[in-house]
Enzyme design. Structure first.
Site, mmCIF file in Angstrom:
data_model
loop_
_atom_site.group_PDB
_atom_site.id
_atom_site.type_symbol
_atom_site.label_atom_id
_atom_site.label_comp_id
_atom_site.label_asym_id
_atom_site.label_seq_id
_atom_site.Cartn_x
_atom_site.Cartn_y
_atom_site.Cartn_z
ATOM 1 N N HIS A 190 0.931 -0.936 0.004
ATOM 2 C CA HIS A 190 0.067 0.245 -0.026
ATOM 3 C C HIS A 190 1.146 1.151 -0.355
ATOM 4 O O HIS A 190 0.735 2.491 0.274
ATOM 5 C CB HIS A 190 -1.311 -0.219 0.997
ATOM 6 C CG HIS A 190 -1.389 -1.358 1.403
ATOM 7 N ND1 HIS A 190 -2.947 -1.397 0.574
ATOM 8 C CD2 HIS A 190 -2.419 -1.966 2.068
ATOM 9 C CE1 HIS A 190 -3.392 -2.302 0.674
ATOM 10 N NE2 HIS A 190 -2.722 -3.221 2.100
ATOM 11 N N ALA A 191 2.436 1.308 0.369
ATOM 12 C CA ALA A 191 3.230 2.373 -0.151
ATOM 13 C C ALA A 191 3.455 2.550 -1.195
ATOM 14 O O ALA A 191 4.258 1.371 -2.168
ATOM 15 C CB ALA A 191 4.150 1.945 0.932
#
Length: 366
Positions: A190-191
Site C-alpha cells: 500500500h506504500a
C-alpha cells in the site's frame, strides 16, 4: 542510520528540556520557543541527512548458502503499542525459527541501505520529511499514537520496516544470483514513493523494481500479488509504465478499493469467501500460463497469507494447504520459465498464518 537516530533523539529530548526550563524560569509563553524548535528540527536534520548521504553500491561479499533474508530487527516491539494493531509484528521471528528447525544452512542478514540509495531509487524527500511527525505516521499505521514523539515511532517501528525494505532490495540481487530468494518480511504493497497507508510505510516493491531497472538494466518485470488486498501503492507508481506487468488477485470488496490504481493491473481476479482452494488454484494456474511470457526477466511475488480462512481482514477462505499449493505453483512457473523470483511475505493477521508460511517455505527449499 545509527548517527541519525542519535541526533534525532538528542534534539527531541533537548527541545523538550528547553521548553520546560523556559516555562519554569522565564514564562509560559517562552516555552513555545522550545516547542517551535521541536517542530522545526526535523527539517534541519532531514535536509542535512539528504545532502550528506550518498548512493551506495549494493553488493553481497559473502554469498549465503540459501537465499533466505532475515534480520532479528524485522520484528516490531514498541513497548506493547504494536499489539493494538491486528498485524502480528513478530511473525518474522517465528517463521525464521520454524525454518531453522529443519534448515541449518546460512541465510543472509541485510544491512540498512543509505538514504542516498533510497533517494536514487525514487523515494520522495517530502514524504520522508512528513514521516518525521507522529501525527502523520498515525494515519499510515492506523493507530492513535499522535501524542508520542516522532523519534519514538521511527526508532521502534519505522526503522524495522526500513530494514525489511533494504532486505527486499538485497533479495532482488540474491534472486538474480541464485534464481530465487525469500525475504521473511516486506511486501508493503500500500506504500508508494510519495505516500503510505494500511500499515505500509516504505514502498519496497517499487524500490525493488527501480533497483532492477537502474542497477541491473532489466526491462520487463512482473509483479504477482496474491495478498488479499489490492497492491495500490506500487500500482500508482507504475500507472504509465508498460515495462511492469502486474497480476493482482484480491478481494475487491475490502480496503483499499483504489479505482485509479486498478488501471495499472494487467490481470485481475476477484477472490472472497466463496472462492474455494480448487477454484483458486485452477484460476491461478490458468492465468500464470497465459500471462507469464518467456521474455519476462524478473518476478516479484507478494505472497500475502491474509487469504487464509479466519483472517480478520482478508475475508477469504483459502486453507493452509491451499497456501502451500499456491506458493508451489508460482515457484514452479518461475523455474519452468527460468525467471528469477523474489518472494515477500506481505499481509497475514492471525497466529495460524505463521505456521502456514513456515511450512510453505520449507516445501519450496527442501
Amino acid at each position: 542510520m545509527q548517527l541519525y537516530t542519535f541526533i534525532d533523539w538528542f534534539f527531541t529530548i533537548g527541545s523538550i528540556i528547553i521548553a520546560i526550563l523556559l516555562g519554569i524560569y522565564v514564562n509560559g509563553a517562552a516555552c513555545l520557543l522550545g516547542l517551535f524548535f521541536y517542530l522545526i528540527y526535523p527539517f534541519i536534520i532531514e535536509f542535512c541527512y539528504n545532502l550528506l548521504s550518498v548512493k551506495q553500491e549494493i553488493s553481497i561479499t559473502n554469498m549465503p548458502e540459501i537465499p533466505i533474508i532475515y534480520h532479528d530487527n524485522y520484528n516490531i516491539t514498541a513497548c506493547g503499542i504494536e499489539k493494538q494493531h491486528p498485524f502480528d509484528s513478530c511473525k518474522y521471528r517465528n517463521v525464521y525459527r520454524q525454518i531453522r528447525q529443519k534448515i541449518k544452512a546460512q541465510h543472509f542478514t541485510p544491512q540498512m541501505l543509505s538514504r542516498g540509495t533510497f533517494l536514487y531509487l525514487g523515494m520522495s524527500k517530502w514524504y520522508l520529511l512528513k514521516i518525521c511527525y507522529s501525527a502523520y505516521i498515525s494515519t499510515l499505521i492506523e493507530l492513535h499514537v499522535f501524542f508520542l514523539p516522532g523519534v519514538f515511532l521511527r526508532s521502534f517501528l519505522l526503522d524495522s520496516m526500513l530494514l525489511a525494505t533494504s532486505g527486499s532490495v538485497y533479495g532482488a540481487k540474491l534472486a538474480l544470483e541464485k534464481g530465487w530468494a525469500i525475504n521473511l518480511s516486506g511486501g508493503y504493497q500500500h506504500a508508494s514513493l510519495n505516500r503510505g497507508g494500511g500499515f505500509c510505510i516504505y514502498p519496497d516493491i517499487t524500490l525493488v523494481v527501480n533497483y532492477l531497472k537502474k542497477y541491473c538494466n532489466l526491462k520487463k518485470i512482473t509483479i504477482i500479488d496474491l495478498d488479499a488486498h489490492q497492491g495500490n501503492g506500487y500500482e500508482r507508481d507504475f500507472l504509465n509504465d508498460s515495462s511492469v506487468y502486474i497480476i493482482d488477485f484480491y478481494n475487491s470488496y475490502i480496503y483499499p478499493r483504489d479505482r485509479q490504481a486498478e488501471k495499472a493491473i494487467k490481470c485481475f481476479k476477484h477472490i472472497d469467501k466463496r472462492t474455494t482452494d480448487e477454484q483458486y488454484i485452477e484460476i491461478l494456474q490458468r492465468d500464470l500460463e497465459v500471462n507469464l511470457k518467456d521474455d519476462m526477466q524478473f518476478i516479484i511475488y507478494n505472497a500475502g497469507t491474509d487469504i487464509m480462512a479466519g483472517d480478520p481482514l482478508g475475508n477469504c477462505s483459502i486453507s493452509a494447504s491451499g497456501i502451500k499449493k499456491r506458493d508451489e505453483l508460482v515457484f514452479k512457473c518461475a523455474r519452468h520459465k527460468k525467471i528469477p523470483i523474489l518472494m515477500l511475505l506481505s499481509g497475514g493477521y492471525q497466529k495460524e498464518n505463521t505456521f502456514a508460511i513456515g511450512e510453505s517455505i520449507l516445501q519450496l527449499i527442501t
